[in-house]
Design an enzyme around this catalytic site. Sequence first.
Site, mmCIF file in Angstrom:
data_model
loop_
_atom_site.group_PDB
_atom_site.id
_atom_site.type_symbol
_atom_site.label_atom_id
_atom_site.label_comp_id
_atom_site.label_asym_id
_atom_site.label_seq_id
_atom_site.Cartn_x
_atom_site.Cartn_y
_atom_site.Cartn_z
ATOM 1 N N CYS A 8 -1.186 -2.676 5.054
ATOM 2 C CA CYS A 8 -0.015 -1.810 5.190
ATOM 3 C C CYS A 8 0.794 -2.103 6.448
ATOM 4 O O CYS A 8 1.874 -1.543 6.639
ATOM 5 C CB CYS A 8 -0.438 -0.352 5.173
ATOM 6 S SG CYS A 8 -1.350 0.049 3.686
ATOM 7 N N HIS A 59 5.013 3.763 7.934
ATOM 8 C CA HIS A 59 4.291 3.496 6.701
ATOM 9 C C HIS A 59 3.988 4.831 6.032
ATOM 10 O O HIS A 59 3.495 5.763 6.668
ATOM 11 C CB HIS A 59 3.005 2.730 7.024
ATOM 12 C CG HIS A 59 2.079 2.640 5.857
ATOM 13 N ND1 HIS A 59 2.519 2.291 4.606
ATOM 14 C CD2 HIS A 59 0.751 2.879 5.735
ATOM 15 C CE1 HIS A 59 1.497 2.318 3.764
ATOM 16 N NE2 HIS A 59 0.419 2.669 4.432
ATOM 17 N N ASN A 66 1.728 5.980 -1.437
ATOM 18 C CA ASN A 66 1.493 4.895 -0.478
ATOM 19 C C ASN A 66 1.608 3.563 -1.218
ATOM 20 O O ASN A 66 0.733 3.215 -2.005
ATOM 21 C CB ASN A 66 0.102 5.074 0.133
ATOM 22 C CG ASN A 66 -0.272 3.954 1.098
ATOM 23 O OD1 ASN A 66 0.405 2.926 1.165
ATOM 24 N ND2 ASN A 66 -1.351 4.154 1.828
HETATM 25 N N1 ACO Z 1 -8.466 16.516 -4.909
HETATM 26 C C1 ACO Z 1 -9.218 17.593 -4.593
HETATM 27 N N2 ACO Z 1 -10.158 17.552 -3.613
HETATM 28 C C2 ACO Z 1 -10.311 16.377 -2.960
HETATM 29 C C3 ACO Z 1 -9.569 15.237 -3.255
HETATM 30 C C4 ACO Z 1 -8.613 15.332 -4.278
HETATM 31 N N3 ACO Z 1 -7.831 14.295 -4.651
HETATM 32 N N4 ACO Z 1 -9.946 14.236 -2.434
HETATM 33 C C5 ACO Z 1 -10.908 14.734 -1.631
HETATM 34 N N5 ACO Z 1 -11.130 16.031 -1.954
HETATM 35 C C6 ACO Z 1 -12.077 16.965 -1.360
HETATM 36 C C7 ACO Z 1 -13.186 16.298 -0.637
HETATM 37 O O1 ACO Z 1 -14.210 15.937 -1.539
HETATM 38 C C8 ACO Z 1 -13.602 17.362 0.329
HETATM 39 O O2 ACO Z 1 -14.408 18.279 -0.347
HETATM 40 P P1 ACO Z 1 -15.711 18.893 0.365
HETATM 41 O O3 ACO Z 1 -15.161 19.637 1.558
HETATM 42 O O4 ACO Z 1 -16.285 19.744 -0.689
HETATM 43 O O5 ACO Z 1 -16.540 17.710 0.749
HETATM 44 C C9 ACO Z 1 -12.289 18.087 0.678
HETATM 45 O O6 ACO Z 1 -11.375 17.733 -0.372
HETATM 46 C C10 ACO Z 1 -11.694 17.671 1.983
HETATM 47 O O7 ACO Z 1 -11.689 16.267 2.049
HETATM 48 P P2 ACO Z 1 -11.163 15.506 3.276
HETATM 49 O O8 ACO Z 1 -11.476 14.046 3.143
HETATM 50 O O9 ACO Z 1 -11.602 16.222 4.528
HETATM 51 O O10 ACO Z 1 -9.577 15.728 3.133
HETATM 52 P P3 ACO Z 1 -8.467 15.356 4.147
HETATM 53 O O11 ACO Z 1 -7.707 16.546 4.517
HETATM 54 O O12 ACO Z 1 -8.967 14.454 5.254
HETATM 55 O O13 ACO Z 1 -7.498 14.481 3.246
HETATM 56 C C11 ACO Z 1 -6.923 12.181 2.847
HETATM 57 C C12 ACO Z 1 -7.963 13.270 2.663
HETATM 58 C C13 ACO Z 1 -5.653 12.642 2.147
HETATM 59 C C14 ACO Z 1 -7.417 10.906 2.202
HETATM 60 C C15 ACO Z 1 -6.628 11.979 4.355
HETATM 61 O O14 ACO Z 1 -7.849 11.821 5.044
HETATM 62 C C16 ACO Z 1 -5.775 10.771 4.616
HETATM 63 O O15 ACO Z 1 -4.595 10.742 4.275
HETATM 64 N N6 ACO Z 1 -6.322 9.751 5.310
HETATM 65 C C17 ACO Z 1 -5.584 8.532 5.565
HETATM 66 C C18 ACO Z 1 -5.727 7.627 4.400
HETATM 67 C C19 ACO Z 1 -4.763 6.483 4.447
HETATM 68 O O16 ACO Z 1 -3.691 6.580 4.979
HETATM 69 N N7 ACO Z 1 -5.146 5.366 3.808
HETATM 70 C C20 ACO Z 1 -4.311 4.259 3.623
HETATM 71 C C21 ACO Z 1 -4.073 3.441 4.838
HETATM 72 S S1 ACO Z 1 -2.924 2.236 4.520
HETATM 73 C C22 ACO Z 1 -3.611 0.785 3.868
HETATM 74 O O17 ACO Z 1 -3.902 -0.158 4.581
HETATM 75 C C23 ACO Z 1 -3.808 0.632 2.398
#
Ligand code: ACO
Length: 332
Positions: free
Chosen positions: A116, A258, A288
Amino acid sequence: MNNMGAGIAITGCGSAAPEAVLTNDHLAQMVATSDEWINTRTGMSNRHIASATESLSQLSAVAAQNAIAMAGITATDIDLIILATSTPDDLFGSACKIQGLIGATNAVAFDLGAACSGFIFALITASGFIRAGVYKNVLIIGADILSRWVDWSDRSSCVLFGDGAGAMVCQGTSQDDRLLSFGMYSNGSQNDSLNLNYYSQSKPLVENITAQYGSYKPITMNGKEVYRFAVAKVPEAISKAMFQANLTADDIDWLLLHQANQRIMDAVAKRLKIPTEKILSNIAEYGNTSAASIPLALDAAVRDGRVQPGHTIAASGFGAGLTWGAAIFKWG
Ligand code: ACO
């Protein structure tokens, strides 16, 4: 092409996205998620998904042609094409295929892989060739079709990614250099946070020699770690670039990040003390799109008139590697 002592002007942009739109409600039919969860945690509503007949090369060619037309040049004027992608149609690279599709017969073309961060790394690479006087007209493309590599049963990652392509034309100019500052960074010790790894099986060839025969397997991601990394490193990289360019937050017209998560973008703006209204965001519509997300967001804002010639844009990409980078430039 000799262009000694040139500055850089950014004169054209373009973009393209697949037709099919996958909504949050569609995803809720596939995994245990909801429109409400995805929207509040990421800001995403839709993402565009490439069909069997939409290739990375073809989407990139459309984006490139739009950027070339905006720059007021023709494909034969292009000296260099850099394609930033992690998902080429062909593992040998797709830049040359795009060169062929658009008829850039005087260019040399190659792929660049930095996930990214790829578009920012491509812009900085292009600037080196222009400033060194090697090439005058450089086409940079950021494109990815991550839908080919997502684990569609993993709700924590499959909701995030979409497909698209964006392009930009950078030209040597004897007038003011519009690329004001930049920085590129990577941290291999956090490589495990985000991967699209190769998995293989041993295929015996002859006695004592086996080939490792396999395929790349779906994206794995530690979302929390990537989130923490982005919120810490992106403001740092932009602050350094602002310092190098002798700019303050007030001088920035637009923040072009990004599009990984709206919460990341808002947190970065807050840390930099840049009003959130200055964020160029299209995350609700595209999700994304990896290397494509920065030029896709820029293209929409240029074409609807938000970004005007002379506006100062602070851009930053970040992602797998881990890699990150920032560039501050003036549009036009
Ligand atoms: N729907 C419902 N619940 C979900 C989902 C979903 N799609 N995904 C995860 N959950 C649940 C989890 O299982 C967790 O449940 P639990 O508490 O019972 O264990 C709860 O939601 C909270 O999960 P978290 O991982 O703490 O959620 P968070 O608020 O951190 O959001 C996210 C997750 C959106 C992935 C966030 O961490 C994020 O945006 N991180 C950055 C990711 C990113 O940018 N990646 C790409 C980089 S660019 C590249 O190089 C490709």
